[in-house]
Design an enzyme around this catalytic site. Structure first.
Site, PDB file in Angstrom:
ATOM      1  N   HIS A 221     -46.078-141.677 -89.005  1.00 48.16           N
ATOM      2  CA  HIS A 221     -46.742-141.213 -87.788  1.00 48.16           C
ATOM      3  C   HIS A 221     -46.991-142.410 -86.881  1.00 48.16           C
ATOM      4  O   HIS A 221     -47.711-143.334 -87.244  1.00 48.16           O
ATOM      5  CB  HIS A 221     -48.075-140.534 -88.160  1.00 48.16           C
ATOM      6  CG  HIS A 221     -48.894-140.130 -86.969  1.00 48.16           C
ATOM      7  ND1 HIS A 221     -50.257-139.912 -87.044  1.00 48.16           N
ATOM      8  CD2 HIS A 221     -48.571-139.911 -85.666  1.00 48.16           C
ATOM      9  CE1 HIS A 221     -50.722-139.571 -85.870  1.00 48.16           C
ATOM     10  NE2 HIS A 221     -49.716-139.571 -85.005  1.00 48.16           N
TER      11      HIS A 221
ATOM     12  N   MET B 167     -58.307-134.496 -89.164  1.00 43.55           N
ATOM     13  CA  MET B 167     -57.742-134.047 -90.431  1.00 43.55           C
ATOM     14  C   MET B 167     -58.812-134.198 -91.496  1.00 43.55           C
ATOM     15  O   MET B 167     -59.684-135.058 -91.392  1.00 43.55           O
ATOM     16  CB  MET B 167     -56.504-134.856 -90.816  1.00 43.55           C
ATOM     17  CG  MET B 167     -55.260-134.553 -90.013  1.00 43.55           C
ATOM     18  SD  MET B 167     -53.815-135.415 -90.685  1.00 43.55           S
ATOM     19  CE  MET B 167     -52.533-134.739 -89.638  1.00 43.55           C
TER      20      MET B 167
ATOM     21  N   HIS C 112     -59.357-138.635 -89.407  1.00 41.44           N
ATOM     22  CA  HIS C 112     -59.206-139.477 -88.230  1.00 41.44           C
ATOM     23  C   HIS C 112     -60.575-140.103 -87.935  1.00 41.44           C
ATOM     24  O   HIS C 112     -61.315-140.422 -88.862  1.00 41.44           O
ATOM     25  CB  HIS C 112     -58.629-138.675 -87.072  1.00 41.44           C
ATOM     26  CG  HIS C 112     -57.218-138.207 -87.321  1.00 41.44           C
ATOM     27  ND1 HIS C 112     -56.562-137.287 -86.552  1.00 41.44           N
ATOM     28  CD2 HIS C 112     -56.334-138.546 -88.305  1.00 41.44           C
ATOM     29  CE1 HIS C 112     -55.342-137.084 -87.021  1.00 41.44           C
ATOM     30  NE2 HIS C 112     -55.186-137.831 -88.095  1.00 41.44           N
TER      31      HIS C 112
ATOM     32  N   GLN D 120     -42.083-140.079 -94.142  1.00 43.29           N
ATOM     33  CA  GLN D 120     -42.594-139.663 -92.840  1.00 43.29           C
ATOM     34  C   GLN D 120     -43.551-140.729 -92.319  1.00 43.29           C
ATOM     35  O   GLN D 120     -44.467-141.145 -93.031  1.00 43.29           O
ATOM     36  CB  GLN D 120     -43.348-138.335 -92.944  1.00 43.29           C
ATOM     37  CG  GLN D 120     -43.879-137.827 -91.602  1.00 43.29           C
ATOM     38  CD  GLN D 120     -44.842-136.663 -91.762  1.00 43.29           C
ATOM     39  OE1 GLN D 120     -45.917-136.806 -92.316  1.00 43.29           O
ATOM     40  NE2 GLN D 120     -44.426-135.491 -91.274  1.00 43.29           N
TER      41      GLN D 120
ATOM     42  N   HIS E  43     -58.526-139.017 -96.395  1.00 42.85           N
ATOM     43  CA  HIS E  43     -57.927-139.206 -95.072  1.00 42.85           C
ATOM     44  C   HIS E  43     -58.612-138.313 -94.049  1.00 42.85           C
ATOM     45  O   HIS E  43     -58.718-137.103 -94.219  1.00 42.85           O
ATOM     46  CB  HIS E  43     -56.439-138.884 -95.088  1.00 42.85           C
ATOM     47  CG  HIS E  43     -55.790-139.021 -93.737  1.00 42.85           C
ATOM     48  ND1 HIS E  43     -55.585-140.236 -93.133  1.00 42.85           N
ATOM     49  CD2 HIS E  43     -55.323-138.085 -92.861  1.00 42.85           C
ATOM     50  CE1 HIS E  43     -55.011-140.064 -91.953  1.00 42.85           C
ATOM     51  NE2 HIS E  43     -54.852-138.761 -91.767  1.00 42.85           N
TER      52      HIS E  43
ATOM     53  N   HIS F 105     -49.687-145.283 -87.887  1.00 43.53           N
ATOM     54  CA  HIS F 105     -50.992-144.667 -88.124  1.00 43.53           C
ATOM     55  C   HIS F 105     -51.130-144.288 -89.592  1.00 43.53           C
ATOM     56  O   HIS F 105     -52.142-144.563 -90.228  1.00 43.53           O
ATOM     57  CB  HIS F 105     -51.151-143.434 -87.239  1.00 43.53           C
ATOM     58  CG  HIS F 105     -52.458-142.723 -87.424  1.00 43.53           C
ATOM     59  ND1 HIS F 105     -52.618-141.699 -88.335  1.00 43.53           N
ATOM     60  CD2 HIS F 105     -53.663-142.889 -86.825  1.00 43.53           C
ATOM     61  CE1 HIS F 105     -53.868-141.268 -88.291  1.00 43.53           C
ATOM     62  NE2 HIS F 105     -54.523-141.970 -87.384  1.00 43.53           N
ATOM     63  N   HIS F 106     -50.107-143.626 -90.146  1.00 40.94           N
ATOM     64  CA  HIS F 106     -50.069-143.371 -91.585  1.00 40.94           C
ATOM     65  C   HIS F 106     -48.643-143.039 -91.994  1.00 40.94           C
ATOM     66  O   HIS F 106     -47.775-142.768 -91.150  1.00 40.94           O
ATOM     67  CB  HIS F 106     -51.042-142.256 -92.000  1.00 40.94           C
ATOM     68  CG  HIS F 106     -50.661-140.873 -91.549  1.00 40.94           C
ATOM     69  ND1 HIS F 106     -51.165-140.293 -90.419  1.00 40.94           N
ATOM     70  CD2 HIS F 106     -49.829-139.955 -92.097  1.00 40.94           C
ATOM     71  CE1 HIS F 106     -50.673-139.073 -90.280  1.00 40.94           C
ATOM     72  NE2 HIS F 106     -49.847-138.842 -91.290  1.00 40.94           N
TER      73      HIS F 106
END
Length: 335
Positions: A144, A289, A215, A142, A213, A66-67
């Site tokens: 997601h 977000m 959603h 990280q 960014h 997703h990111h």
């Protein structure tokens, strides 16, 4: 950089007129076991040498990730090769991965990717200083994983980012400043999620790229420099705005500006909800977000110690509580 099994190191031909190497920080063939999982993997940087990151090349697709975020840490959140670094981990999520924060100390964002954004090269003479005398002694990737359908057949993932770096000192050190909000979006409405902060350090920064960014509810994300004249009137200069559902890459700024102590940075996310329930800011794909990333350099000295600007968001915070002469239409529409 430290050579470990998680990392692939290559020498590449430099486009900058000096030697640049490529270093792959990739997930070590992980198999996400629950939806909305955030996984982190670290590398330790050689503390005896200063390195300068001058480019980022993603190794991922939006069908899998997703990111992704790349953090610099003084100390990572875990010593494990992979851990669950989501803030909303449940007991079932913890069965396969230890849960910890991204960084234990010294957290800063260096890079962000989503929606099949392409490679990013920094301007000439600009670089992120890591290792050596920098507070960034570790890099933590990280990722997601919003869905796990791709992994039900036993497949694994090596999403990540290739870092282009050099030992040659860069004269302009780079940094990232992140603006965002908390808050909620009522059902069946258009909501403005807004934040604003004054620069509190005696430094001048020069933005060269921005990234947005959200959603699925985000329609426009905009960021501004706000200055104040002798009469207290605010003057707004657009830094950048985009449809956040386009490739979430770092785009060149709309206007070349210099930002100094006392100047204000402001961002707005225009959200349109056709849902019949309230939507809250959160980590899952069902949440929202609101983020505006500002990538900049300084001509001398170190980047800002001030890394983040977050507000409580709607219904507790709006620009009008602090700012005037608001470009309301411009901030919520695309040219």
């Amino acid at each position: 950089m430290l050579s470990v099994s998680l990392v692939f190191l290559f020498s590449v031909t430099s486009l900058y007129g000096f030697k640049v190497d490529r270093y792959g920080l990739l997930m070590p063939n992980v198999r996400p076991n629950v939806p909305e999982l955030y996984l982190c993997t670290p590398i330790r940087i050689n503390f005896t040498t200063n390195y300068y990151i001058v480019g980022f090349e993603p190794n991922a697709t939006m069908n899998t990730a997703h990111h992704m975020l790349l953090y610099g840490c003084t100390k990572p959140g875990s010593n494990k090769p992979v851990w669950n670094c989501g803030e909303m981990a449940s007991t079932s999520e913890q069965e396969s991965y230890e849960t910890a924060s991204v960084c234990e100390s010294g957290s800063t964002i260096l890079y962000a990717w989503a929606r099949d954004a392409p490679k990013l090269e920094l301007p000439q003479d600009v670089g992120f200083k890591v290792g050596g005398h920098s507070p960034i002694q570790y890099l933590v990737l990280q990722v997601h994983y919003a869905t796990i359908d791709k992994f039900k057949d036993g497949s694994t993932d090596d999403s990540g980012v290739f870092l282009y770096y050099t030992e040659r000192p860069q004269s302009k050190l780079a940094g990232v400043y992140l603006l965002g909000t908390a808050g909620m979006i009522p059902p069946m409405t258009t909501e403005h999620m807004e934040t604003a902060c004054a620069i509190s350090e005696n430094k001048t920064i020069h933005p060269f790229a921005f990234r947005t960014h959200t959603h699925s509810l985000g329609k426009v994300v905009s960021g501004y420099l706000v200055t104040t004249d002798s009469r207290g009137r605010h003057h707004w200069t657009l830094i950048g705005k985009k449809d956040p559902l386009f490739p979430q890459m770092f785009y060149p700024v709309a206007n070349q500006v210099s930002i100094s102590e006392g100047d204000i940075l402001a961002a707005r996310c225009t959200m349109v909800s056709e849902r019949r329930t309230v939507t809250y800011i959160g980590q899952t794909n069902k949440d929202e977000m609101c983020n505006f990333y500002l990538m900049y350099y300084v001509d001398e000295g170190e980047p800002l110690e001030q890394k983040y600007c977050f507000s409580r968001g709607p219904p507790l915070f709006y620009w009008q509580s602090l700012l005037n002469s608001i470009p309301d239409k411009d901030a919520s529409t695309l040219d």
